[in-house]
Design a protein around this motif. Structure first.
Motif, PDB file in Angstrom:
ATOM      1  N   TYR A 100       0.854  -1.177   0.000  1.00 41.22           N
ATOM      2  CA  TYR A 100       0.000   0.000   0.000  1.00 41.22           C
ATOM      3  C   TYR A 100       0.892   1.229   0.000  1.00 41.22           C
ATOM      4  O   TYR A 100       1.848   1.289   0.772  1.00 41.22           O
ATOM      5  CB  TYR A 100      -0.912  -0.001   1.227  1.00 41.22           C
ATOM      6  CG  TYR A 100      -2.143   0.855   1.059  1.00 41.22           C
ATOM      7  CD1 TYR A 100      -2.201   2.134   1.593  1.00 41.22           C
ATOM      8  CD2 TYR A 100      -3.233   0.386   0.340  1.00 41.22           C
ATOM      9  CE1 TYR A 100      -3.328   2.907   1.427  1.00 41.22           C
ATOM     10  CE2 TYR A 100      -4.360   1.160   0.160  1.00 41.22           C
ATOM     11  CZ  TYR A 100      -4.406   2.422   0.712  1.00 41.22           C
ATOM     12  OH  TYR A 100      -5.532   3.189   0.531  1.00 41.22           O
TER      13      TYR A 100
ATOM     14  N   SER B 161       3.517   0.889   3.166  1.00 43.92           N
ATOM     15  CA  SER B 161       3.290   0.013   4.301  1.00 43.92           C
ATOM     16  C   SER B 161       2.877  -1.370   3.803  1.00 43.92           C
ATOM     17  O   SER B 161       2.687  -1.576   2.612  1.00 43.92           O
ATOM     18  CB  SER B 161       2.200   0.570   5.209  1.00 43.92           C
ATOM     19  OG  SER B 161       2.100  -0.204   6.388  1.00 43.92           O
ATOM     20  N   ASP B 162       2.767  -2.299   4.740  1.00 46.60           N
ATOM     21  CA  ASP B 162       2.269  -3.635   4.405  1.00 46.60           C
ATOM     22  C   ASP B 162       1.182  -4.010   5.396  1.00 46.60           C
ATOM     23  O   ASP B 162       1.269  -3.712   6.582  1.00 46.60           O
ATOM     24  CB  ASP B 162       3.390  -4.672   4.405  1.00 46.60           C
ATOM     25  CG  ASP B 162       3.942  -4.918   5.790  1.00 46.60           C
ATOM     26  OD1 ASP B 162       4.980  -4.320   6.093  1.00 46.60           O
ATOM     27  OD2 ASP B 162       3.340  -5.690   6.566  1.00 46.60           O
ATOM     28  N   PHE B 163       0.137  -4.632   4.895  1.00 47.31           N
ATOM     29  CA  PHE B 163      -1.003  -4.947   5.741  1.00 47.31           C
ATOM     30  C   PHE B 163      -0.727  -6.110   6.684  1.00 47.31           C
ATOM     31  O   PHE B 163      -1.511  -6.406   7.545  1.00 47.31           O
ATOM     32  CB  PHE B 163      -2.222  -5.283   4.877  1.00 47.31           C
ATOM     33  CG  PHE B 163      -2.949  -4.064   4.398  1.00 47.31           C
ATOM     34  CD1 PHE B 163      -3.224  -3.895   3.059  1.00 47.31           C
ATOM     35  CD2 PHE B 163      -3.363  -3.088   5.278  1.00 47.31           C
ATOM     36  CE1 PHE B 163      -3.897  -2.771   2.606  1.00 47.31           C
ATOM     37  CE2 PHE B 163      -4.036  -1.954   4.834  1.00 47.31           C
ATOM     38  CZ  PHE B 163      -4.307  -1.801   3.494  1.00 47.31           C
TER      39      PHE B 163
ATOM     40  N   ALA C 137       0.919  -5.431  12.168  1.00 42.66           N
ATOM     41  CA  ALA C 137      -0.219  -5.092  13.015  1.00 42.66           C
ATOM     42  C   ALA C 137      -0.309  -3.605  13.293  1.00 42.66           C
ATOM     43  O   ALA C 137      -1.353  -3.114  13.691  1.00 42.66           O
ATOM     44  CB  ALA C 137      -0.125  -5.862  14.331  1.00 42.66           C
TER      45      ALA C 137
ATOM     46  N   SER D  47       0.419  -1.013  11.202  1.00 45.28           N
ATOM     47  CA  SER D  47       0.185  -0.142  10.051  1.00 45.28           C
ATOM     48  C   SER D  47       1.159   1.025   9.990  1.00 45.28           C
ATOM     49  O   SER D  47       0.801   2.116   9.575  1.00 45.28           O
ATOM     50  CB  SER D  47      -1.253   0.382  10.035  1.00 45.28           C
ATOM     51  OG  SER D  47      -1.513   1.263  11.101  1.00 45.28           O
TER      52      SER D  47
END
Lengths: 119, 114
Positions: free
Chosen positions: B32, B93-95, B98, B100
């Motif tokens: 993202y 970022s990466d989902f 935890a 964010s």
């Protein structure tokens, strides 16, 4: 409040002194983040709070840096024995979700920052 | 170790022309991406974002393009306006994480000449 509030907006301190920077997040936002921007650098992650706990402190540059959050609201970033390399703009952001999933803007709202100058 | 890189520190364009701001990333877990705009003495404000399942997202004068294979994204502003003059930060970022947490680049200073 309507936005993220940080105080003071500017702080000049002598090398070796301790400073406290305050962040008042948007009411109801459970996640709170501290970043800093040194001259010519990007936004550097410092610490993340979810409620009153800090699951990620990986960005704190040294043990002179600490932060706490009380009542799931206001957060204070403390820098002990300040050094000239600590001079930067310290930014706080809050978010209403544990994860950014579902928010196009990741839910981040930044404050205007505290400009810290160590002389 | 810069995971998000904005290699050009500044860009100057003529009003009415296109501004193209570039960003590269190294972490293949990022899925993202966001662009933030920052005026002096203010905090960054969200501009536009894109998920890794897309290659383009458009919002008015702003379009973000994502090339996953090249780990590259770009922000296009057309037509550019003097009020667009600001520092632009790319963030990722990466989902799976935890918290964010967003990882930011160093920023690009855009100047739009009247």
């Amino acid at each position: 409040g309507a936005g993220v509030s940080q105080s003071p907006s500017n702080k000049v301190t002598e090398k070796g002194k301790d400073v406290e920077l305050r962040c008042d997040p948007i009411s109801g936002h459970t996640a709170l983040y501290w970043y800093r921007q040194s001259l010519g650098q990007g936004l550097e992650f410092l610490i993340y709070f979810q409620g009153n706990s800090a699951p990620d402190k990986s960005g704190l540059p040294s043990d002179r840096f600490s932060a706490e959050r009380t009542g799931g609201s206001v957060s204070t970033l403390t820098i002990q024995r300040t050094q000239q390399e600590d001079s930067a703009v310290y930014l706080c952001a809050s978010s209403s979700r544990l994860s950014g999933r579902g928010f196009s803007n990741y839910g981040y709202t930044f404050g205007s920052g505290t400009r810290l100058t160590v002389v | 170790d810069q995971q998000v890189k904005q290699n050009s520190p500044s860009l100057s364009v003529q009003e009415g022309r296109i501004s193209i701001l570039n960003c590269d990333y190294t972490n293949s877990m990022f899925d993202y991406f966001l662009w933030y705009k920052k005026y002096p003495a203010e905090g960054p404000t969200f501009l536009i974002s894109i998920s890794s399942i897309k290659d383009k997202n458009e919002d008015g004068r702003f379009t973000v393009f994502l090339n996953k294979s090249a780990k590259h994204l770009s922000l296009h502003i057309v037509p550019s306006q003097p009020g667009d003059s600001a520092v632009y930060f790319c963030a990722a970022s990466d989902f799976t994480g935890a918290n964010s947490k967003l990882t930011f680049g160093k920023g690009i200073t855009l100047s739009v000449r009247p």
